[in-house]
Enzyme design. Structure first.
Site, PDB file in Angstrom:
ATOM      1  N   GLU A 248       8.177   6.791   7.911  1.00 46.28           N
ATOM      2  CA  GLU A 248       8.133   5.636   7.021  1.00 46.28           C
ATOM      3  C   GLU A 248       9.529   5.162   6.615  1.00 46.28           C
ATOM      4  OE1 GLU A 248       5.391   6.595   3.849  1.00 46.28           O
ATOM      5  OE2 GLU A 248       3.680   6.589   5.221  1.00 46.28           O
TER       6      GLU A 248
ATOM      7  N   GLU B 292      -0.334   8.533  10.743  1.00 46.40           N
ATOM      8  CA  GLU B 292      -1.078   8.880   9.527  1.00 46.40           C
ATOM      9  C   GLU B 292      -2.166   7.845   9.351  1.00 46.40           C
ATOM     10  OE1 GLU B 292       1.298   9.184   5.998  1.00 46.40           O
ATOM     11  OE2 GLU B 292       2.827  10.453   6.948  1.00 46.40           O
TER      12      GLU B 292
END
Length: 572
Positions: free
Chosen positions: A184, A303
């Site tokens: 991220e 994810e």
């Protein structure tokens, strides 16, 4: 099989050389070396990513921010845990790793030898179970990498040093080990376009260091994220350009997906898995497919889940949750995404090795093989102590054949207990529901199963309920606990408005508040808690009208008044 021990001294010597050489290597990248003899055969990128399906995240362990992998409440990782993951049908495990607390913040940015050894040990345990393994640089992304706009050279040097040491430690690991350069990625106080450029610089550096370290690393699969691991088209396009410039066939892209946000956290009245929520999955995955997969770059959904699970897994109602997981798994397979389910300890009990919600896991695993039938709802409410009417529930067979309805081991009689019409409407007869409703008590009375030709049966929970009753209460802006007799019903959402009709409380753009943030049902204690977060957004000296919406369709009105830090609540 065991890997060679970490050669810390060599790693530290290599840090300075690699950091200095990285920029040269980027412009004059040599042909990859052949993997060392004795290593497993290296599959192509697409075949490797396909072989990793399905995957599971070992979250909140080695990525925990602290001195130890148990810092965020999970037990120490064991071979038994990874053995159980493999036995459950997973073919890969993503092991997020946060290095910050174990890496010097100044040059030469050495990683603690004991910690690096522990990461290597866990990787070995997973590889020994026959799992593909993905490791990365995880929460470092927001702890220090995000400062790259103002501390460019220092951040890049530390990042390069980290990957130099990681690459050296795993240079001989088999090709079933995969590297993801950063989780991220984000950069403070810059535009998205400037963030894309900084991420491109990290991608180049990561690629050069790993490939330049030789050994199996010369052809190991490398995974590159979008900025924020976003699936917005502009972010996908930027990463596609970055990957194309690397001109390396052993690269995959990665994005994350936690659903259509209002549904994912249960806000703004998005209590159901409706067409808008479904279409968000379709449009997101279609963009990813068109940008990467159709052009030969495989994609890992690194994810996925629901954001509301960060509070607890009951934020989204069970049946609506199951429909989301069933469809997402199905459509990911349709477009060719490899999925790695996020689990920070909320799903698998890492001591008993059992699923906390077996029904949820059944739908996750069922989607690996095909579809399961669902329905408009999994809740069938009947009035407690009264004669119920017949109820009709639209089924969603998802292309499967309807097999029948069961109550435990008893198959119900079609035509008497229920009927199913040509449009897949299941009608449960009044006589059946009366027999299931019990003696006038409230709560769940029976669980029926709708079975289809394959997949996971769909459960219908027959619940006897009466209208919920709320009582007056007093408290402070820290918390107001409203006594509630739920009488078998369940809270779906809460509406909050001022007398002029404008939205009150957090998220003032909607009257329907966020579940578990602006209100929290506590069924065991018989209360609805209005927490500090709600009152922080409520005007002092004001009155707010609450409407509690229950899954039976019942609503309860309630009035809040605030004076300073004192709050009173009045039932209608």
């Amino acid at each position: 099989m065991r890997r060679k021990p970490i050669r810390l001294i060599a790693a530290l010597v290599a840090v300075a050389a690699a950091v200095a050489a990285a920029f040269t290597v980027r412009t004059a990248f040599a042909e990859p070396e052949t993997p060392k003899e004795g290593g497993a055969e290296q599959l192509g990128a697409e075949a490797t990513v396909a072989a990793m399906q399905p995957g599971w995240n070992l979250g909140n362990s080695l990525d925990a921010v602290g001195e130890d992998e148990t810092a965020w409440g999970n037990p120490r990782i064991t071979a038994e845990l990874l053995d159980n993951i493999e036995a459950q049908g997973f073919n890969s495990v993503r092991i997020p790793v946060t290095w910050s607390a174990h890496q010097e913040a100044e040059a030469p940015y050495a990683i603690d030898a004991a910690y690096l050894s522990r990461v290597q040990e866990v990787v070995d345990l997973a590889l020994d179970e026959g799992l593909y393994v993905l490791i990365n640089v995880h929460h470092d992304s927001w702890q220090w990498v995000n400062q790259m706009p103002t501390q460019h050279d220092a951040v890049l040097a530390r990042y390069d040093a980290a990957w130099t040491q990681i690459a050296e430690a795993f240079v001989d690991a088999p090709p079933e080990l995969v590297f993801e350069n950063i989780n991220e990625p984000q950069f403070a106080d810059v535009s998205e376009e400037e963030g894309d450029a900084l991420l491109d610089e990290l991608n180049d550096s990561f690629h050069a260091i790993v490939r330049g370290s030789g050994g199996v690393n010369a052809e190991r699969l490398l995974v590159i994220p979008t900025l924020h691991t976003s699936s917005d088209q502009a972010r996908l396009d930027a990463t596609a350009e970055s990957i194309a410039a690397l001109d390396d066939p052993m690269i995959a892209a990665t994005v994350h997906y936690y659903g259509y946000w209002p549904f994912s956290v249960n806000v703004a009245g998005y209590t159901r898995f409706n067409e808008e929520v479904r279409e968000d999955i379709v449009s997101t995955f279609d963009r990813v497919k068109a940008t990467f997969i159709d052009k030969g770059v495989p994609v890992i959904l690194g994810e996925w889940g629901l954001l509301g699970f960060d509070k607890h897994t009951g934020v989204v109602e069970q049946g609506e949750k199951l429909k989301f997981f069933e469809f997402l798994g199905h459509y990911a397979g349709e477009v060719g995404l490899t999925t790695m389910w996020w689990d920070n300890g909320q799903h698998l009990d890492r001591e008993s090795f059992t699923w906390k919600d077996p029904e949820l896991f059944a739908h996750v695993a069922g989607a690996w093989e095909g579809r399961s039938g669902t329905a408009y709802t999994d809740l069938v409410y009947v009035p407690a102590g009264e004669a119920p009417a017949a109820q009709t529930i639209p089924l969603h067979s998802n292309g499967l054949g309807f097999e029948g309805v069961w109550n435990g081991e008893t198959e119900l009689a079609e035509g008497t207990d229920y009927t199913v019409d040509e449009t897949e409407n299941l009608t449960l007869s009044a006589e059946l529901l009366a027999g299931l409703a019990g003696d006038g008590g409230t709560g769940e009375q029976a669980v029926l199963e709708v079975r289809f030709s394959s997949g996971v049966p769909w459960k219908l929970h027959v619940i006897a309920s009466a209208a919920p009753v709320a009582q007056d209460a007093s408290g402070t802006t820290t918390e107001l606990a409203i006594p509630v007799a739920f009488n078998g019903d369940q809270l779906a959402t809460m509406e909050a408005v001022y007398p002029d009709g404008t939205a009150a409380g957090p998220h003032d753009w909607t009257a329907y508040k966020e579940f578990a943030t602006a209100f929290k049902p506590d069924y065991e204690a018989g209360r609805i808690v209005i927490p500090e977060a709600f009152f922080a957004a409520m005007n002092d000296g004001s009155t707010v009208q609450l409407t509690f919406h229950f899954w039976s369709g019942t609503t309860v009105e309630y009035t809040l008044e605030r004076s300073g830090t004192t709050v009173t609540g009045s039932a209608a």
